[in-house]
Design an enzyme around this catalytic site. Structure first.
Site, mmCIF file in Angstrom:
data_model
loop_
_atom_site.group_PDB
_atom_site.id
_atom_site.type_symbol
_atom_site.label_atom_id
_atom_site.label_comp_id
_atom_site.label_asym_id
_atom_site.label_seq_id
_atom_site.Cartn_x
_atom_site.Cartn_y
_atom_site.Cartn_z
ATOM 1 N NE ARG A 83 -4.891 -2.301 10.336
ATOM 2 C CZ ARG A 83 -5.714 -1.522 9.635
ATOM 3 N NH1 ARG A 83 -7.022 -1.714 9.690
ATOM 4 N NH2 ARG A 83 -5.225 -0.561 8.892
ATOM 5 C CD GLU A 121 -3.772 3.695 1.266
ATOM 6 O OE1 GLU A 121 -3.338 2.914 2.142
ATOM 7 O OE2 GLU A 121 -4.851 3.542 0.675
ATOM 8 C CB SER A 156 -12.789 -4.864 4.021
ATOM 9 O OG SER A 156 -12.681 -3.706 4.807
ATOM 10 N NE ARG A 201 -3.920 -2.067 0.304
ATOM 11 C CZ ARG A 201 -5.100 -2.298 0.888
ATOM 12 N NH1 ARG A 201 -5.620 -1.407 1.705
ATOM 13 N NH2 ARG A 201 -5.762 -3.406 0.616
ATOM 14 N NE ARG A 249 -6.762 2.403 11.589
ATOM 15 C CZ ARG A 249 -6.748 3.728 11.608
ATOM 16 N NH1 ARG A 249 -6.031 4.371 12.506
ATOM 17 N NH2 ARG A 249 -7.438 4.420 10.729
ATOM 18 C CG HIS A 250 -2.680 2.415 8.018
ATOM 19 N ND1 HIS A 250 -3.382 3.239 8.861
ATOM 20 C CD2 HIS A 250 -3.586 1.890 7.147
ATOM 21 C CE1 HIS A 250 -4.662 3.224 8.525
ATOM 22 N NE2 HIS A 250 -4.827 2.407 7.486
ATOM 23 C CD GLU A 260 -11.162 -2.039 7.676
ATOM 24 O OE1 GLU A 260 -11.500 -0.845 7.639
ATOM 25 O OE2 GLU A 260 -10.694 -2.649 6.698
HETATM 26 P P1 ATP Z 1 -8.059 1.083 6.731
HETATM 27 O O1 ATP Z 1 -9.396 1.700 6.467
HETATM 28 O O2 ATP Z 1 -7.872 0.668 8.148
HETATM 29 O O3 ATP Z 1 -6.924 1.855 6.167
HETATM 30 P P2 ATP Z 1 -8.624 -0.489 4.417
HETATM 31 O O4 ATP Z 1 -10.119 -0.530 4.472
HETATM 32 O O5 ATP Z 1 -7.953 0.458 3.518
HETATM 33 O O6 ATP Z 1 -8.057 -0.294 5.916
HETATM 34 P P3 ATP Z 1 -8.678 -3.041 3.178
HETATM 35 O O7 ATP Z 1 -8.355 -2.681 1.786
HETATM 36 O O8 ATP Z 1 -10.086 -3.281 3.549
HETATM 37 O O9 ATP Z 1 -8.064 -1.943 4.149
HETATM 38 O O10 ATP Z 1 -7.730 -4.262 3.574
HETATM 39 C C1 ATP Z 1 -8.171 -5.406 4.292
HETATM 40 C C2 ATP Z 1 -7.488 -5.514 5.651
HETATM 41 O O11 ATP Z 1 -6.085 -5.455 5.502
HETATM 42 C C3 ATP Z 1 -7.793 -4.369 6.602
HETATM 43 O O12 ATP Z 1 -9.001 -4.598 7.282
HETATM 44 C C4 ATP Z 1 -6.604 -4.411 7.522
HETATM 45 O O13 ATP Z 1 -6.715 -5.439 8.494
HETATM 46 C C5 ATP Z 1 -5.483 -4.774 6.599
HETATM 47 N N1 ATP Z 1 -4.777 -3.580 6.126
HETATM 48 C C6 ATP Z 1 -5.183 -2.727 5.169
HETATM 49 N N2 ATP Z 1 -4.290 -1.747 4.972
HETATM 50 C C7 ATP Z 1 -3.275 -1.989 5.829
HETATM 51 C C8 ATP Z 1 -2.041 -1.349 6.083
HETATM 52 N N3 ATP Z 1 -1.671 -0.261 5.395
HETATM 53 N N4 ATP Z 1 -1.238 -1.877 7.027
HETATM 54 C C9 ATP Z 1 -1.594 -2.984 7.697
HETATM 55 N N5 ATP Z 1 -2.740 -3.643 7.498
HETATM 56 C C10 ATP Z 1 -3.584 -3.163 6.578
HETATM 57 MG MG MG Z 2 -11.358 -2.058 4.631
#
Ligand code: ATP
Ligand code: MG
Length: 443
Positions: free
Chosen positions: A417, A222, A369, A220, A228-229, A366
């Site tokens: 997480r 971002e 998803s 990712r 948590r990221h 979270e």
């Molecule tokens: P958030 O809203 O918390 O940034 P997201 O909705 O963008 O998460 P999803 O694309 O739904 O993330 O990814 C599925 C799962 O992967 C998330 O629920 C989370 O547990 C994990 N996840 C997502 N992005 C990250 C990240 N940058 N670092 C660690 N874990 C992540």
């Molecule tokens: Mg999500």
């Protein structure tokens, strides 16, 4: 005489009165008058070594040894008077009277951190800058022991439910799902991207194998500065076909989570204890509509939400609410508005502004998803167009739906997480072996 074979420290208690060979690192050395004591640590545990004054040859070598020296030791296993008979004490119930010491490796320089400290409350930056050494600390070791149980238990739980393990490519041709959060890479004479989700490939695999799961790296791009990221994490994904509704997906994910938690509770007891961590209670996970959660936030916490999404503070409050109301550490929030879910999300029957999707929250954040996906070719084309995107750009993805794709859906679950929240770690980075964030690319 037969050459001695190395045994593990956890096995020493079964060898009282015998001479054994151990390998490991020295945690601490303590000198008491003429006696020298060491704590030796291997992958299984820690044991006390004692060098007696009547062994001048051994003492010579022992005097050089410092913390984190790697040794091979031969010695006699003795019961420790004060601890013997205490089966729970394991290797702590014995002591090794050293007969010979071989120094296998010496640290080349002063140790920057003291890894023998059982509390090990280092600043996050110090912990990560000295990562290789920090991993030797028993508390840090516990994080990764539990993480390994998690990965194993997830795979077993999926297989038990008929999911087949797959690996999908992490070098992908186009930044389809949006684009902003992809890392661009040079791929020979073209540009390519690092996969930010196995979404399309797991759906393609599902359309052949029905039920698939993947444990894979997710990238990712971002620029997050949160606890948590990270920019590279390990996703626990799954996709399943022939579902009757998206409730089926939550039911499977719930079963998987409960199995994983049970496995960690059984096999990780000692590691959990080091953190004073408790396993979530085994209760049915409540399923609450997102719109309902918004009302709960307003009524119970006077929290206004921005439209119909909830932020991380809202997630924390909902986590607290379900804990006190249902005694659950988990909650499914369901029926997210269409506008904030990906184009492939299945609109809810009779309520097309919403989707048959969910998030799974664990202790207020979270962790997953998921949802049902659109499996009808034409409907998918419309959904792409509705978002102002070009179906031509999705040709390979759309092909999946040309040959008889059943109703299906799945989830993307974040592995780190889970461990973070289970142990109450301040940052997700503590649960990543070598984390990558905006600032950090080393070690
Ligand atoms: P958030 O809203 O918390 O940034 P997201 O909705 O963008 O998460 P999803 O694309 O739904 O993330 O990814 C599925 C799962 O992967 C998330 O629920 C989370 O547990 C994990 N996840 C997502 N992005 C990250 C990240 N940058 N670092 C660690 N874990 C992540
Ligand atoms: Mg999500």
């Amino acid at each position: 005489m037969e050459a001695l074979k190395r045994i593990l420290i956890t096995e020493t208690a079964k060898h009282i009165g015998e001479t054994v060979m151990l390998c490991g690192w020295v945690s601490v050395r303590r000198d008491h008058g003429k006696l020298i004591f060491f704590e030796l640590r291997d992958r299984s545990g820690t044991v006390q070594l004692v060098v007696l004054p009547d062994k001048p040859n051994v003492i010579e070598g022992a005097k050089e040894v410092r913390s984190e020296y790697a040794l091979t030791v031969i010695g006699l296993v003795k019961a420790r008077p004060s601890k013997s008979g205490d089966a729970e004490a394991g290797p702590m119930s014995v002591e090794i009277e050293v007969e010979s010491i071989e120094i296998v490796a010496r640290p080349g320089e002063e140790l920057p951190i003291d890894v023998s400290n059982p509390e090990f409350n280092l600043q996050l930056e110090t912990l990560l800058n000295n990562r290789t050494l920090a991993l030797r600390n028993e508390k840090v070791h516990s994080i990764f022991s539990l993480y390994a149980i998690l990965l194993d238990a997830y795979a077993v739980a999926c297989r038990t439910r008929g999911f087949m393990e797959i690996k999908t490519p992490k070098i992908v041709p186009a930044a389809t799902e949006g684009g902003a959060n992809f890392f661009k890479i040079q791929y020979f004479d073209r540009e390519a991207f690092l996969a930010q989700s196995p979404q399309f490939y797991k759906q393609a695999a599902m359309s052949a194998f029905e039920r698939v799961f993947e444990i894979g790296t997710v990238f990712r791009a971002e620029p997050h500065f949160t606890t948590r990221h990270v920019n590279e994490y390990t996703g626990l994904d799954a996709e399943m076909g022939f579902i009757a509704s998206f409730e089926d997906i939550m039911t499977e994910l719930e079963g998987v989570m409960m199995d994983v938690v049970a496995a960690i509770g059984e096999r990780g007891r000692k590691d959990l204890e080091r953190y004073g961590a408790t396993i979530p209670p085994s209760v049915t996970i409540p399923r609450i509509r997102l719109s309902e959660a918004v009302k709960i936030l307003k009524k119970e916490y006077s929290k206004e939400t921005d439209g119909e999404d909830i932020d991380s503070e809202g997630e924390r409050m909902i986590g607290e609410y379900v804990a006190k109301t249902y005694g659950s550490d988990f909650v499914f929030l369901t029926h997210y508005p269409r506008a904030i879910r990906p184009f492939y999300s299945m609109p809810s029957a009779g309520d097309p502004n919403y989707t048959d999707t969910f998030d799974l929250l664990f202790r207020g954040i979270e962790i997953a998803s998921g949802g049902q996906r659109i499996h009808d070719y034409q409907m998918l084309v419309e959904s792409i167009k509705k978002r102002g995107m070009d179906p031509e750009a999705f040709k390979d993805y759309l092909d999946i739906f040309k040959y008889g794709t059943p109703p299906h859906g799945g989830w993307g679950l974040g592995s780190e997480r889970i461990i973070q929240k289970l142990l109450g770690l301040g940052s997700i980075k503590e649960a990543v072996l070598f984390p990558r964030d905006v600032k950090r690319l080393t070690p």
